[in-house]
Design an enzyme around this catalytic site. Structure first.
Site: not given
Ligand code: SF4
Length: 343
Positions: A93, A113, A120, A334
């Site tokens: 994305e 991730c 998240c 995100c």
């Molecule tokens: S906020 Fe989401 S994308 Fe960012 S490091 Fe944490 S898990 Fe990974």
């Protein structure tokens, strides 16, 4: 997909010339191809290349350009969210935002991730792989082309932890900074990390003074470690220590990102501890009204509550702002589009 074929998008201009030389192309054709490759254009859209030659390229080589698999445009503020398909089926994305000062791109550095932050959407959608430097810059090129704009600011804050893909991210920043590349000054780049201390230390040794943006989310070690598993390994006191060194070496203030979660991290005790930890350091606290993500159990704090939390920090001597929510109507948080597509 055939992974044995050479991905032309990953070649340097010299390597590209060498690779294409057996095709016996005339000089002007090679230049045309170089121009398209530099723009990250798919073979099929290289309009001044004869179709037979495009077919030959597709036959022989892997087209590693990014293909748009989804796109949402905000009716509220024109923010555009893109879902890009990489050549191997991984999805990423990117978000294009328009500010008074110009266009800013939020790009992904990994397909998924590994960090597992509890608030998240990316954490729940699994990890595919690291992106190459060209795949990171390819997002900006694809957005520039699609929207007919020229992105002047980059935030490495999309899906992925940039410092978990260190070499490719640094190669991207160098390429994006070069006049032959995207020509974006380091001061207009911001790298967001959940706090990988060794990566911040390495970054300090490079001559790339980008803004460091650190996900803080709680001023208490135990609570932060519950929200962000990575904080068990890289403790808050050590993280703040290294951030202070980064700001004094680069002369740039560190941004601490703080997702305000209703009833979790928006109390007076949190504000007081933030002030105690950060007052007198070269920093700025960016409060983020958290986007509710299904399955996390977290909910957005009321705007008045966030404003009073910000005021409390300011009264305590910290520079604090509330991040403007861009593209709320298209769920620009995100990882959400990718997660939906994968589901
Ligand atoms: S906020 Fe989401 S994308 Fe960012 S490091 Fe944490 S898990 Fe990974």
């Amino acid at each position: 997909m055939d992974i044995r074929r050479i991905n032309l998008n990953e070649l340097s201009p010299e390597e590209l010339r060498k690779e294409l030389s057996p095709m016996g192309l005339r000089e002007f054709r090679v230049r045309q191809l170089e121009k398209w490759m530099a723009l990250g254009v798919p073979f099929g859209q290289m309009t001044d290349i004869p179709s037979a030659m495009r077919a030959e390229l597709s036959e022989k080589y892997l087209d590693g350009s990014l293909k748009t698999a989804g796109k949402l445009v905000s009716a509220v503020d024109g923010t555009v969210k893109y879902l890009f398909d990489l050549h191997d089926g991984n999805l990423i994305e990117s978000v294009l935002m328009k500010y008074k000062y110009g266009y800013s791109a939020c790009v992904s550095t990994q397909a998924g991730c590994r960090m597992g932050c509890t608030f998240c959407a990316s954490a729940g959608a699994g990890f595919g792989r690291d992106l190459t430097a060209r795949e990171i810059s390819g997002q900006i090129k694809a957005m520039n082309r699609d929207a007919g704009v020229n992105v002047g600011h980059v935030v490495l804050m999309g899906v992925g932890e940039p410092l978990d893909n260190y070499d490719n991210v640094v190669a991207f920043m160098r390429e994006a900074h070069s006049p032959e590349g995207l020509n974006i000054s380091y001061r207009k780049m911001s790298l967001s990390t959940c706090g990988l201390i060794p990566g911040i230390e390495k970054l300090m040794a490079e001559d790339i003074p980008v803004t460091l943006s650190v996900s803080l989310h709680s001023p208490f070690q135990d609570e932060r470690a519950r929200m962000m598993p990575v904080a068990r390994k890289y403790r808050l006191d050590k993280l703040l220590e290294i951030c202070n060194i980064y700001s004094s070496r680069t002369g740039r203030r560190v941004t601490y990102e703080y997702a305000v979660i209703s009833g979790v991290n928006d109390t007076d005790a949190h504000a007081a501890e933030l002030i105690r930890l950060l007052r007198g350091t070269l920093c700025h606290v960016n409060l983020i009204p958290v986007n509710p993500v299904e399955g996390t159990g977290y909910s957005r704090a009321r705007r008045e509550k966030i404003d009073s939390f910000r005021q409390r920090l300011e009264d305590g001597g910290l520079a604090a702002t509330v991040r403007r929510a861009m593209g709320r109507d298209i769920e620009a948080a995100c990882g959400q589009l990718r997660r939906q597509a994968m589901e």
